[in-house]
Structures are given as structure tokens and as C-alpha cells.
Design a protein around this motif. Structure first.
Motif, PDB file in Angstrom:
ATOM      1  N   GLU A 131      27.790   2.518  -3.887  1.00  0.00           N
ATOM      2  CA  GLU A 131      28.820   3.558  -3.973  1.00  0.00           C
ATOM      3  C   GLU A 131      28.523   4.739  -3.049  1.00  0.00           C
ATOM      4  O   GLU A 131      29.396   5.560  -2.795  1.00  0.00           O
ATOM      5  N   LEU A 132      27.292   4.827  -2.578  1.00  0.00           N
ATOM      6  CA  LEU A 132      26.877   5.953  -1.736  1.00  0.00           C
ATOM      7  C   LEU A 132      27.440   5.809  -0.330  1.00  0.00           C
ATOM      8  O   LEU A 132      27.745   4.699   0.114  1.00  0.00           O
ATOM      9  N   GLN A 170      20.588  13.190  -2.496  1.00  0.00           N
ATOM     10  CA  GLN A 170      21.960  12.883  -2.906  1.00  0.00           C
ATOM     11  C   GLN A 170      22.010  11.541  -3.641  1.00  0.00           C
ATOM     12  O   GLN A 170      22.660  11.413  -4.687  1.00  0.00           O
ATOM     13  N   HIS A 174      22.934  10.999  -7.650  1.00  0.00           N
ATOM     14  CA  HIS A 174      24.005  10.074  -8.041  1.00  0.00           C
ATOM     15  C   HIS A 174      23.486   9.051  -9.066  1.00  0.00           C
ATOM     16  O   HIS A 174      24.116   8.834 -10.107  1.00  0.00           O
ATOM     17  N   LYS A 177      22.629  10.695 -12.468  1.00  0.00           N
ATOM     18  CA  LYS A 177      23.843  11.022 -13.228  1.00  0.00           C
ATOM     19  C   LYS A 177      24.430   9.767 -13.883  1.00  0.00           C
ATOM     20  O   LYS A 177      24.755   9.773 -15.066  1.00  0.00           O
ATOM     21  N   LYS A 178      24.534   8.701 -13.133  1.00  0.00           N
ATOM     22  CA  LYS A 178      25.136   7.471 -13.649  1.00  0.00           C
ATOM     23  C   LYS A 178      24.225   6.726 -14.621  1.00  0.00           C
ATOM     24  O   LYS A 178      24.698   6.120 -15.583  1.00  0.00           O
TER      25      LYS A 178
END
Length: 184
Positions: A131-132, A170, A174, A177-178
Motif C-alpha cells: 500500500e506504500l 513513513q 503506516h 497504525k494498521k
């Protein structure tokens, strides 16, 4: 080692408990995910991380860290996981049974469930990495999968180490968080 890492490690070597605790809290979640990726249970991962940080604190005056302090912690955890797995294998072999035979004789449901959980987590982490943004994915994979330092990545990609640090930061934000929802 970068100036910030160098200063942090020097403070820890001089007995700064607050810096040590901050390092532990900063790295704990990612180290725990890393132990899962290396194939140990949540509980064993917690124990391994605790042991690594205990040894780090106990031997702080003797340890000279070349490169990144974070990378040193990840390498230490990886080595501890390998030692843990090796000692488990030796325990089973020492009892007169073949380690692989032991694994095969485990209840099918239990063995499969653990394997599936590890595979699911690895697949989910890979999905989240996909997704990055492409540049962020590339830097993250080079760091985590290839074990390259920020400096080495920067040289290969012809960008600054600060850009690499930002991209990996970053990626970790990410993932953190997920994965907070999944692991908790």
C-alpha cells in the motif's frame, strides 16, 4: 553511527534509564512484529525482547555499537530468536527424539493454527507494505529484507540518508497504525 544514535547510546552507557526506556518503547512493537515474522509465538517474542534488552543494559559498558543502534537491536533480537530455536531443537534431540519428528507428531490443529497465524501475519504485512508509495516500499524492503543500512540504501538509490530515514519512518508509521488493531 549517526550523531543522534551515538549520543543516545553514550547516555545509555552512562546509566541513563530514561533514554534506555525510550529506546525500548520506541522499538518494542516493531521488534515484536519482527519476532512473529521470524516464526516465534507472541509470548516467546516478548520473552526474547525482554532478554535482549536486559543483556543490553547489563553489558552496556562493554558493548561498542558500529552503525545504527536500532539495527543493532534488530540483529540482537534476530540472533536471540535463532538461539532460541536452536536450543529448542537441541532439547528435543537431547531427549532422544528427532526434532522434525517431534514437529510432525504435534496435534495437527495446533501446529496448523500456529503456521497459519504466522503466514497470515506475514501476508498481511506484505499487503500493507504494498500500500506504500513505490519509493517507500523499495527503501523499506531494502532495509528489512536485505538488511541494508540507511547509508547503503541511500547510495544504491542515489538519494540522501535523510530521505531514506523519512521513507522508512513513513513505512513503519503506516504498519504500526494498521497492525495495532491486529496484534493487540
Amino acid at each position: 553511527m549517526g550523531d543522534e544514535n551515538n549520543n543516545t547510546w553514550r547516555l545509555i552507557q552512562n546509566g541513563d534509564v530514561h533514554q534506555f526506556k525510550a529506546l525500548y518503547l520506541e522499538l518494542y512493537d516493531n521488534l515484536l512484529l519482527y519476532t512473529h515474522h521470524l516464526g516465534v509465538t507472541h509470548s516467546d517474542g516478548e520473552d526474547i525482547i525482554s532478554q535482549v534488552f536486559f543483556k543490553l543494559w547489563e553489558n552496556k559498558e562493554k558493548i561498542e555499537i558500529e552503525g545504527s543502534l536500532k539495527a543493532y537491536c534488530f540483529r540482537s533480537v534476530k540472533n536471540a530468536v535463532l538461539n532460541f530455536k536452536n536450543s529448542a531443537k537441541q532439547r528435543y534431540e537431547g531427549e532422544g527424539s528427532d526434532y522434525f519428528e517431534f514437529e510432525q507428531n504435534q496435534p495437527f490443529e495446533e501446529h496448523t493454527e500456529l503456521d497459519l497465524e504466522a503466514e497470515d501475519l506475514s501476508s498481511y504485512i506484505e499487503q500493507l507494505t504494498n500500500e506504500l508509495p513505490p519509493a517507500c516500499q523499495n527503501a523499506f524492503r531494502m532495509s528489512r529484507n536485505d538488511g541494508l543500512t540507511y547509508k547503503e540504501i541511500a547510495e544504491l538509490l542515489e538519494i540522501s540518508p535523510k530521505t531514506v530515514e523519512k521513507q522508512i519512518g513513513q513505512a513503519l508509521a503506516h504498519l504500526r497504525k494498521k497492525l495495532r488493531v491486529v496484534v493487540v
